[in-house]
Design an enzyme around this catalytic site. Sequence first.
Site, PDB file in Angstrom:
ATOM      1  N   PRO A   1       0.805  -1.233   0.000  1.00 50.82           N
ATOM      2  CG  PRO A   1      -0.967  -1.608   1.487  1.00 50.82           C
ATOM      3  CD  PRO A   1       0.347  -2.185   1.041  1.00 50.82           C
ATOM      4  CB  CYS A   2       1.134   3.941  -2.411  1.00 49.13           C
ATOM      5  SG  CYS A   2      -0.534   4.359  -3.033  1.00 49.13           S
TER       6      CYS A   2
END
Length: 424
Positions: free
Chosen positions: A77-78
Site C-alpha cells: 500500500p502506498c
Amino acid sequence: MSALKVVEICAGAGGQAVGLERAGFEHALAVELDPNACETLRKNRPEWKVVQGDVADEEVWRPEDYKGVSLLAGGVPCPPFTIAGKQLGATDERDLFAWAVKLAERVQPKALLLENVRGLSANRFSAYRQHVLDTLRDFGYVAEWRLLQASDFGVPQLRPRFVLVALQDEYAEYFHWPEPLPGLAPTVGETLKDLMAANGWEGAEEWAAKADGIAPTIVGGSKKHGGADLGPSRAKAAWEALGVDAWGIANDAPAPGFEPATSKKGERRGGPKLTSRMAARIQGFSDDWEFEGGKTTGYRQIGNAFPPPVAKEVGLSIARALNKKASRRERAEITHDPVYRLLRGRTQALTAEQITALLQKEDVVMGVPDVERHLSHLGRDFNIETVERKQGVPSYLLRDFKAFIGQEGHERHELFKANKAKIS
C-alpha cells in the site's frame, strides 16, 4: 533461462504480475486483500494460485512454504508515503513495506522486488530507506532504490514509481537497472484513437491529433473517497488540455454526434470521458485483460496498478541477474541517511554536537541545528530516547523502528481490523 518462480504479495489486479509473466516468471502464489482484484486474477489466469486476505495474517498463507523462491515481489500500500496524504510512514496501519522486507528473512528469496509511490523517495523517509537497506544487508542481500518513469518504458503516462530491488550476494553483481527504451512513449491520442472511434464518433481522429501528449498519472484512489474520476484538480486540468473530461469514467466510447459536456456553471469541458478500458490501455494492460467488479472498483484496480511494461523490464533485469546472463558490475553503496547510520547500533547516547563532529569526520557537513531538525524528523518512524545530561544538554539514542514487521502485539492489528473496509 531456467524456470523462475515468483510469490507476489499485494498483487492487486495483476499489473506487476503480468509484467513479470512477460519477463519469464511463473507465479507460485499471488496474495491480495481485495476480493474483486482476486477475481480479476482468477478470471484472467485460472492456473495461478490466488489467495484472498490480509497478507500479514498467518492464517492466510505460510511464507515458509515458499522458502527459496526465485523472487518475492509486491506493490505494498502506498498511502503511508504518498505526497497527497499525511505521510505517516511507519505509524500508518496500512504500511507493509517494513513487514515485506522482514518477510525476506523468512522466505529467503533469491531476489526481492517492491514498488511504491515517488513520495517514499523524499527526504522525509531517508531514515526509513536506510533502515531497509541496512536490514536487507543483515539478511545477506544487496539492495538498491531507483525512481523509474513509466514513460521511459513505452507507457503513455507520467507515472513515477519508486522501486526497491534486492538480490542475494551471489547474484547482486549481475543486476543492472533497465535502460529507457528508445523513442518516445506514444501520445494519448495515438494510444486511444481506435477506442475513441469504436462506436462511430466522427470526431475521434481530430481529437487524437490534439491529444498529442502523454497522460498525467492515473489515480485509482482509495475506498475512503468517492467514485471514479481522473484525479485532483491539477490532474484534471492536464487531462482537459488533452481534450479529456476528467470528471468521471464513461461506460462506453462516444457515440456519433457526441458533443463535450458542460459543467453546472455552463463551462464546456475538454471532451469525451475515458472508459475503464481506455484507462487500462494507458496503464499498459492488454485489451484482453478483464477486470471484475463494478465500474468504480474496476477502475480502482486499474489506477492502483504497476504498469505491466515497467514491471516487465525490471523483471527481465532480475531474471538476467538470477541466471547470471548479464555482465558483472560494481555496486556502489549509497547512504540515504548519515544520521541514522551513525546512531544505528550505538549503545552510548550522543549529543547533537557530538553527532555533528562525527559526521564531519565522514565528510558529511551538517550543523547542529540541521542535526536537531533531523532527529525530530527521525522520531516520526523510530523511537528516539532523549537522555538529559547534568549540564542540561540532551543526548540521543536510536531505539526501535515503529513499523509493523510481524509483531503479535503491534497496534497495526487492531487498526487494520477497524479500518479494513477502507483499505485498498
